[in-house]
Motif scaffolding. Structure first.
Motif, PDB file in Angstrom:
ATOM      1  N   UNK A 283      47.384  28.844  13.353  1.00  0.00           N
ATOM      2  CA  UNK A 283      47.379  27.721  14.312  1.00  0.00           C
ATOM      3  C   UNK A 283      45.994  27.686  14.949  1.00  0.00           C
ATOM      4  N   UNK A 284      44.969  27.342  14.148  1.00  0.00           N
ATOM      5  CA  UNK A 284      43.604  27.390  14.665  1.00  0.00           C
ATOM      6  C   UNK A 284      43.136  26.064  15.263  1.00  0.00           C
ATOM      7  N   UNK A 285      43.772  24.954  14.877  1.00  0.00           N
ATOM      8  CA  UNK A 285      43.454  23.642  15.449  1.00  0.00           C
ATOM      9  C   UNK A 285      41.948  23.370  15.493  1.00  0.00           C
ATOM     10  N   UNK A 286      41.261  23.630  14.385  1.00  0.00           N
ATOM     11  CA  UNK A 286      39.846  23.256  14.265  1.00  0.00           C
ATOM     12  C   UNK A 286      39.652  22.607  12.896  1.00  0.00           C
ATOM     13  N   UNK A 287      38.538  21.930  12.726  1.00  0.00           N
ATOM     14  CA  UNK A 287      38.237  21.289  11.442  1.00  0.00           C
ATOM     15  C   UNK A 287      38.204  22.344  10.329  1.00  0.00           C
ATOM     16  N   UNK A 288      38.737  21.988   9.174  1.00  0.00           N
ATOM     17  CA  UNK A 288      38.716  22.927   8.052  1.00  0.00           C
ATOM     18  C   UNK A 288      39.896  23.891   8.062  1.00  0.00           C
ATOM     19  N   UNK A 289      41.057  23.409   8.539  1.00  0.00           N
ATOM     20  CA  UNK A 289      42.224  24.292   8.658  1.00  0.00           C
ATOM     21  C   UNK A 289      42.690  24.821   7.303  1.00  0.00           C
ATOM     22  N   UNK A 290      42.606  23.975   6.252  1.00  0.00           N
ATOM     23  CA  UNK A 290      43.042  24.430   4.928  1.00  0.00           C
ATOM     24  C   UNK A 290      42.104  25.494   4.378  1.00  0.00           C
ATOM     25  N   UNK A 291      40.796  25.333   4.650  1.00  0.00           N
ATOM     26  CA  UNK A 291      39.834  26.322   4.135  1.00  0.00           C
ATOM     27  C   UNK A 291      40.065  27.680   4.785  1.00  0.00           C
ATOM     28  N   UNK A 292      40.397  27.669   6.085  1.00  0.00           N
ATOM     29  CA  UNK A 292      40.686  28.929   6.775  1.00  0.00           C
ATOM     30  C   UNK A 292      41.901  29.603   6.119  1.00  0.00           C
ATOM     31  N   UNK A 293      42.946  28.822   5.868  1.00  0.00           N
ATOM     32  CA  UNK A 293      44.155  29.392   5.230  1.00  0.00           C
ATOM     33  C   UNK A 293      43.827  29.912   3.833  1.00  0.00           C
ATOM     34  N   UNK A 294      43.006  29.159   3.088  1.00  0.00           N
ATOM     35  CA  UNK A 294      42.669  29.577   1.717  1.00  0.00           C
ATOM     36  C   UNK A 294      41.867  30.880   1.717  1.00  0.00           C
ATOM     37  N   UNK A 295      40.912  30.968   2.662  1.00  0.00           N
ATOM     38  CA  UNK A 295      40.081  32.188   2.705  1.00  0.00           C
ATOM     39  C   UNK A 295      40.907  33.413   3.070  1.00  0.00           C
ATOM     40  N   UNK A 296      41.971  33.208   3.869  1.00  0.00           N
ATOM     41  CA  UNK A 296      42.771  34.345   4.331  1.00  0.00           C
ATOM     42  C   UNK A 296      43.956  34.657   3.412  1.00  0.00           C
ATOM     43  N   UNK A 297      44.089  33.879   2.319  1.00  0.00           N
ATOM     44  CA  UNK A 297      45.173  34.130   1.357  1.00  0.00           C
ATOM     45  C   UNK A 297      45.048  35.533   0.767  1.00  0.00           C
ATOM     46  N   UNK A 298      43.832  36.067   0.748  1.00  0.00           N
ATOM     47  CA  UNK A 298      43.577  37.397   0.178  1.00  0.00           C
ATOM     48  C   UNK A 298      44.411  38.480   0.852  1.00  0.00           C
ATOM     49  N   UNK A 299      44.844  38.248   2.119  1.00  0.00           N
ATOM     50  CA  UNK A 299      45.599  39.272   2.839  1.00  0.00           C
ATOM     51  C   UNK A 299      47.096  39.224   2.546  1.00  0.00           C
ATOM     52  N   UNK A 300      47.568  38.116   1.941  1.00  0.00           N
ATOM     53  CA  UNK A 300      49.011  37.953   1.732  1.00  0.00           C
ATOM     54  C   UNK A 300      49.490  38.725   0.511  1.00  0.00           C
ATOM     55  N   UNK A 301      50.616  39.417   0.661  1.00  0.00           N
ATOM     56  CA  UNK A 301      51.262  40.028  -0.500  1.00  0.00           C
ATOM     57  C   UNK A 301      51.695  38.901  -1.448  1.00  0.00           C
ATOM     58  N   UNK A 302      51.841  39.204  -2.755  1.00  0.00           N
ATOM     59  CA  UNK A 302      52.194  38.148  -3.717  1.00  0.00           C
ATOM     60  C   UNK A 302      53.486  37.413  -3.353  1.00  0.00           C
ATOM     61  N   UNK A 303      54.428  38.131  -2.714  1.00  0.00           N
ATOM     62  CA  UNK A 303      55.689  37.478  -2.327  1.00  0.00           C
ATOM     63  C   UNK A 303      55.676  37.048  -0.862  1.00  0.00           C
TER      64      UNK A 303
END
Ligand code: SAM
Length: 209
Positions: free
Chosen positions: A132-152
């Motif tokens: 919930x960053x509410x700044x421009x480029x919200x999808x890019x932030x989520x994409x960059x942080x996908x690396x931390x998510x477990x596959x499931x």
């Protein structure tokens, strides 16, 4: 809709709402043990109150981006396991530290969510990424942080249309953001967060394999 363990409906003076067990943080109603999770103050609270299927079960490891003063992430830490809370503005982080004080599983990080490499050495693999960053480029932030998510794991994202473009039609903004998100995620659900939050879209997504 299934609520995670540790989130229940409670009555506070005739008003029933979602609640977690913990120390109050933002002046919310409490009965001494449970405190009201106000969906008008929390996008994730609104997703749950609106019946979105978040997949949250309780006890997960969580990475939370855009923690501000801790309104929502404190509720998350009440029912989750280790909860890493990233916020880049020093002022709210002072209040976030107070919210973390009685919550030994809540770890505030004064970091920029656009630079995940700056906290990669601290954060463990997460079951849930809340953003919930509410700044421009919200999808890019989520994409960059996908690396931390477990596959499931799951992404629980709030998109604020006006943060991307104040003049654009929110529906067009949401479409653009979802298209960018699809580079890294499969979208499971998306829903307007009205009437709790105008021109916000709640998104549940899974990392692409
Ligand atoms: N999630 C909070 C809650 O429900 O309690 C409210 C978050 S507020 C809408 C958005 C927050 O994201 C602000 O505190 C802002 O400073 C923070 N933020 C915006 N961009 C950020 C970034 N790149 N890295 C870290 N925090 C960011």
């Amino acid at each position: 809709m299934t609520l995670p363990d540790g989130v229940e409906r409670h009555d506070f003076g005739g008003e029933t709402g979602l609640a977690t067990r913990g120390e109050p943080v933002y002046g919310e109603a409490t009965d001494g043990a449970w405190r009201r999770w106000d969906p008008d103050r929390s996008k994730l609270g609104a997703m749950l109150a609106l019946g979105m299927e978040t997949g949250l079960a309780g006890s997960e490891t969580v990475l939370y981006l855009g923690a501000a003063a801790g309104t929502t992430v404190s509720h998350v830490a009440d029912f989750a396991g280790p909860t890493y809370a990233v916020e880049f503005a020093p002022r709210p982080v002072r209040d976030l530290l107070d919210a973390a004080d009685p919550r030994p599983n809540l770890f505030p990080l004064l970091k920029d969510a656009r630079e995940p490499e700056s906290y990669a050495h601290v954060v463990e693999p997460a079951d849930v990424l809340v953003q919930d960053v509410a700044t421009r480029g919200q999808a890019l932030v989520a994409n960059r942080n996908a690396r931390f998510l477990r596959p499931d794991g799951r992404l629980l994202l709030s998109i604020k249309a006006r943060s991307e473009d104040v003049t654009a039609d929110p529906a067009a903004v949401f479409e653009d953001v979802l298209t960018t998100l699809e580079e890294r995620y499969e979208i499971e659900a998306s829903e307007s967060l009205a009437p709790h939050h105008d021109d916000h879209l709640g998104v549940v997504a899974r990392p692409r394999r």
